[in-house]
Design an enzyme around this catalytic site. Structure first.
Site, PDB file in Angstrom:
ATOM      1  N   GLU A 267      -2.964  -6.040 -39.436  1.00 21.62           N
ATOM      2  CA  GLU A 267      -3.142  -5.153 -37.895  1.00 21.62           C
ATOM      3  C   GLU A 267      -3.369  -5.751 -36.817  1.00 21.62           C
ATOM      4  O   GLU A 267      -3.834  -6.196 -36.813  1.00 21.62           O
ATOM      5  CB  GLU A 267      -4.177  -3.645 -38.351  1.00 21.62           C
ATOM      6  CG  GLU A 267      -4.250  -3.087 -39.519  1.00 21.62           C
ATOM      7  CD  GLU A 267      -2.923  -2.142 -39.648  1.00 21.62           C
ATOM      8  OE1 GLU A 267      -2.596  -1.635 -38.413  1.00 21.62           O
ATOM      9  OE2 GLU A 267      -2.422  -1.291 -40.240  1.00 21.62           O
ATOM     10  N   CYS A 301      -4.547  -2.593 -29.108  1.00 28.52           N
ATOM     11  CA  CYS A 301      -3.121  -2.609 -29.512  1.00 28.52           C
ATOM     12  C   CYS A 301      -2.383  -1.570 -28.901  1.00 28.52           C
ATOM     13  O   CYS A 301      -1.151  -2.197 -29.509  1.00 28.52           O
ATOM     14  CB  CYS A 301      -4.030  -3.594 -30.481  1.00 28.52           C
ATOM     15  SG  CYS A 301      -4.485  -1.447 -31.572  1.00 28.52           S
TER      16      CYS A 301
HETATM   17  P1  NAP Z   1      -8.261 -12.657 -32.739  1.00 31.64           P
HETATM   18  O1  NAP Z   1      -8.552 -13.929 -31.798  1.00 31.64           O
HETATM   19  O2  NAP Z   1      -7.299 -12.722 -33.973  1.00 31.64           O
HETATM   20  O3  NAP Z   1      -9.448 -12.527 -33.679  1.00 31.64           O
HETATM   21  C1  NAP Z   1      -9.274 -11.090 -34.956  1.00 31.64           C
HETATM   22  C2  NAP Z   1     -10.690 -12.310 -36.136  1.00 31.64           C
HETATM   23  O4  NAP Z   1     -10.263 -13.313 -36.866  1.00 31.64           O
HETATM   24  C3  NAP Z   1     -12.078 -11.909 -34.991  1.00 31.64           C
HETATM   25  O5  NAP Z   1     -12.951 -11.561 -36.219  1.00 31.64           O
HETATM   26  C4  NAP Z   1     -11.912 -13.688 -35.704  1.00 31.64           C
HETATM   27  O6  NAP Z   1     -13.502 -13.987 -35.015  1.00 31.64           O
HETATM   28  C5  NAP Z   1     -11.600 -13.490 -36.474  1.00 31.64           C
HETATM   29  N1  NAP Z   1     -10.804 -15.330 -36.618  1.00 31.64           N
HETATM   30  C6  NAP Z   1     -10.188 -16.125 -35.634  1.00 31.64           C
HETATM   31  N2  NAP Z   1      -9.551 -17.777 -35.906  1.00 31.64           N
HETATM   32  C7  NAP Z   1      -9.936 -17.699 -37.791  1.00 31.64           C
HETATM   33  C8  NAP Z   1      -8.932 -17.655 -38.494  1.00 31.64           C
HETATM   34  N3  NAP Z   1      -8.479 -19.108 -38.720  1.00 31.64           N
HETATM   35  N4  NAP Z   1     -10.483 -17.612 -39.675  1.00 31.64           N
HETATM   36  C9  NAP Z   1     -10.374 -16.232 -39.778  1.00 31.64           C
HETATM   37  N5  NAP Z   1     -10.943 -15.510 -39.018  1.00 31.64           N
HETATM   38  C10 NAP Z   1     -10.495 -15.493 -37.467  1.00 31.64           C
HETATM   39  O7  NAP Z   1      -8.289 -11.369 -31.684  1.00 31.64           O
HETATM   40  P2  NAP Z   1      -9.019 -10.786 -30.993  1.00 31.64           P
HETATM   41  O8  NAP Z   1      -9.230 -12.271 -29.544  1.00 31.64           O
HETATM   42  O9  NAP Z   1     -10.948 -11.029 -31.467  1.00 31.64           O
HETATM   43  O10 NAP Z   1      -8.762  -9.641 -30.759  1.00 31.64           O
HETATM   44  C11 NAP Z   1      -7.549  -9.117 -29.783  1.00 31.64           C
HETATM   45  C12 NAP Z   1      -6.427  -8.968 -30.756  1.00 31.64           C
HETATM   46  O11 NAP Z   1      -6.112  -8.071 -31.780  1.00 31.64           O
HETATM   47  C13 NAP Z   1      -4.905  -8.523 -29.758  1.00 31.64           C
HETATM   48  O12 NAP Z   1      -4.211  -9.402 -30.025  1.00 31.64           O
HETATM   49  C14 NAP Z   1      -5.060  -7.133 -30.156  1.00 31.64           C
HETATM   50  O13 NAP Z   1      -3.723  -6.523 -30.010  1.00 31.64           O
HETATM   51  C15 NAP Z   1      -5.293  -7.368 -31.628  1.00 31.64           C
HETATM   52  N6  NAP Z   1      -5.636  -6.249 -32.360  1.00 31.64           N
HETATM   53  C16 NAP Z   1      -4.890  -5.125 -33.327  1.00 31.64           C
HETATM   54  C17 NAP Z   1      -5.184  -4.191 -33.931  1.00 31.64           C
HETATM   55  C18 NAP Z   1      -4.787  -3.236 -34.333  1.00 31.64           C
HETATM   56  O14 NAP Z   1      -5.332  -2.298 -35.404  1.00 31.64           O
HETATM   57  N7  NAP Z   1      -3.099  -3.466 -34.926  1.00 31.64           N
HETATM   58  C19 NAP Z   1      -6.083  -3.736 -32.972  1.00 31.64           C
HETATM   59  C20 NAP Z   1      -7.078  -3.827 -32.048  1.00 31.64           C
HETATM   60  C21 NAP Z   1      -7.230  -5.390 -31.995  1.00 31.64           C
HETATM   61  P3  NAP Z   1     -14.266 -14.461 -33.385  1.00 31.64           P
HETATM   62  O15 NAP Z   1     -13.441 -14.134 -33.102  1.00 31.64           O
HETATM   63  O16 NAP Z   1     -15.357 -14.711 -34.343  1.00 31.64           O
HETATM   64  O17 NAP Z   1     -13.070 -16.432 -33.623  1.00 31.64           O
END
Ligand code: NAP
Ligand code: MG
Length: 491
Positions: A267, A301
């Site tokens: 997602e 998102c």
């Molecule tokens: P992110 O940087 O991709 O992080 C998401 C999760 O992945 C966090 O728990 C992060 O941990 C973890 N993570 C990062 N690198 C990883 C790796 N190499 N291996 C395993 N886990 C890893 O996203 P974000 O900045 O937290 O959230 C914002 C994004 O999420 C936006 O693009 C938004 O559109 C999207 N989003 C999508 C939805 C949907 O339902 N489609 C809903 C909400 C948000 P850490 O933060 O501790 O590094």
């Protein structure tokens, strides 16, 4: 004002809940690695929670505990599972103030957003109570004499859940509740930015509700340290990831190429269009654009990233929209009528400032702007944006909106679909048939006619197309996602 907020926290925080970084096999403990990690209030800068993060050996422990607990859980009666899930709802209701305050403090959520998130957590947890009764197999017609051909629907086993920081509690909940309800065990890794609301607080709630040990395990740690081990762990039978498209693509890749191939739900990011056709109710549309873009300072998102307006009503729409945005209250997120609070951290703010700079230099018309105060960025409106500008193709995760002028429905649809994303969308028109025809042409998982782009109901399919991801959450869709079919014949 800061002293005031601190008082509020002391009055809602001390209480039985204090946090260690790991909840494994029903036990709270610190990580072995000894690296301190902090959760901060983006508005006041105050440290809310300081823990020692987990490492790969802690990830191993969590998956092993989950595997050990799962089989017994799967064999429990639906009524027994449902009773525990019902108690989860009771705890969520009893602890509403505490949960809302944590959501406000940990991710800079406005009170409006925090209350909405609490409500979503309650709704989705309540929906999961029915899931133990909704897992159905099939008996298929069979052409072989004396044979019965059956499809059993079984839990996957252990599901690894990774959630982001923007709506941490609901985005963890919508995987954790259903995964458990259909007989799986879970290991959850919240974002380190929202370790409490994304994971540790949720674990306290399930613990208080009496979930047997080992079924929900939470590991907080740095992604660079534990991310790979978490995703590729041999015990993890499925990874449910919510977050950015770039990290999601990497994780999806590792689920395919790692030592054990496994299914994944992704997602991911979005750049949702809101389209205003020439017969729209412009007051309704302007109001929906204000909330759809600026709720949670645009860090959703499904936020309305792009507003596409028919040229015939362009000026009239903008007049109403700009007036609506000028009336937005920015600042202290804990005040009941604040719509725009702080963005998460300096990194997010810097990214937004560079997107704003690029929009200006590429010739977008800035109708509203202003300098940030701390991490609070006032709302920005860029009009006359065209699809050749870089901002037209980026997810803008903040209070910055782009407005495009379209020459008729076909042109509006072309602009709406000119994106790598396909999560949510909306279209405003007084003509229902025209609205549905337009909606069917949008390449997205979700389109709302005459409403905001931000919408999620526990009984409706939630998910995206294109680079917004794979899979659908909620109700029958998530039950199917978190179970597997096993074809068994009996001769
Ligand atoms: P992110 O940087 O991709 O992080 C998401 C999760 O992945 C966090 O728990 C992060 O941990 C973890 N993570 C990062 N690198 C990883 C790796 N190499 N291996 C395993 N886990 C890893 O996203 P974000 O900045 O937290 O959230 C914002 C994004 O999420 C936006 O693009 C938004 O559109 C999207 N989003 C999508 C939805 C949907 O339902 N489609 C809903 C909400 C948000 P850490 O933060 O501790 O590094
Ligand atoms: Mg991140």
């Amino acid at each position: 004002m800061k002293a005031e907020m601190r008082r509020e926290v002391t009055s809602t925080r001390p209480h039985p809940y204090s946090f260690d970084s790991l909840f494994i096999d029903g036990i709270w403990r610190r990580g072995r690695r000894g690296l301190a990690m902090k959760s901060k209030d983006p508005y006041t800068g105050e440290v809310l929670c300081e823990i020692v993060g987990g490492d790969r050996t802690d990830v191993d422990d969590a998956y092993e505990a989950a595997a050990k607990a799962q089989a017994k859980w799967a064999s429990m009666l639906p009524a027994q599972k449902a009773a525990i899930l019902q108690r989860v709802v009771t705890v969520i209701e009893a602890r509403k103030d505490e949960i809302v305050n944590w959501i406000i403090r940990e991710s800079g959520s406005t009170r409006i957003k925090a209350e909405a998130e609490w409500d979503a957590v309650r709704q989705h947890s309540l929906a999961a109570v029915s899931f133990p009764y909704r897992i159905e197999g099939k008996i298929l017609p069979c052409d072989v004499e004396g044979m019965e051909s059956r499809v059993y629907r079984q839990p996957i086993g252990v599901i690894g859940v990774i959630s982001p920081w923007n709506f941490p509690m609901i985005l963890s909940t919508r995987s954790v509740g259903p995964a458990l309800a259909v007989g799986n065990a879970v290991v959850l890794k919240p974002s380190a930015e929202t370790m409490v609301t994304g994971g540790l607080l949720l674990a306290k709630i399930y613990e208080e509700a009496g979930l047997p040990s080992g079924l929900l395990n939470v590991v907080v740690g740095s992604s660079s340290e534990i991310g790979e081990a978490f995703v590729t762990h041999p015990i993890a039978g499925f990874i449910s990831f919510t977050g950015s498209t770039s990290v999601g693509k990497h994780i999806g890749g590792r689920c395919a190429t790692g030592p054990n191939i496994k299914p994944v739900a992704l997602e991911l990011g979005g750049s949702s269009p809101m389209v205003v056709l020439d017969d729209a109710d412009l007051d309704e549309a302007a109001g929906a654009a204000v909330i759809g873009r600026f709720l949670h300072q645009g860090q959703i998102c499904m936020s309305t990233n792009r507003i596409i307006v028919d040229a015939k009503v362009y000026d009239a729409f903008l007049e109403r929209f700009v007036a609506g945005v000028k009336a937005i209250k920015c600042g202290d997120p804990s005040e009941p009528d604040t719509l725009i609070g702080p963005v998460l951290n300096r990194k997010q703010l810097d990214e937004l400032l560079s997107q704003i700079k690029a929009a200006r230099s590429e010739g977008a018309r800035e109708l509203l702007g202003g300098e940030p105060k701390g991490l609070v960025l006032p709302p920005h409106i860029f009009a006359n944006v065209t699809t050749d500008m870089s901002i037209a193709h980026q997810e803008v995760f903040g209070p910055v909106v782009t407005v495009f002028k379209a020459q008729g429905d076909e042109d509006a649809l072309r602009i709406a679909n000119d994106t790598e994303y396909g999560l949510s969308s909306s279209v405003f028109t007084r003509d229902e048939r025209r609205g549905v025809r337009f909606a069917l042409g949008v390449h997205a998982g979700m389109t709302h006619i005459n409403n905001i782009t931000v919408m999620d109901f526990a009984n409706c399919p939630f998910g995206g197309e294109k680079n917004s991801g794979l899979g659908r959450f909620n109700s029958d869709w998530v039950i199917e996602e978190f179970t597997r079919d096993h074809w068994i014949t009996v001769q």
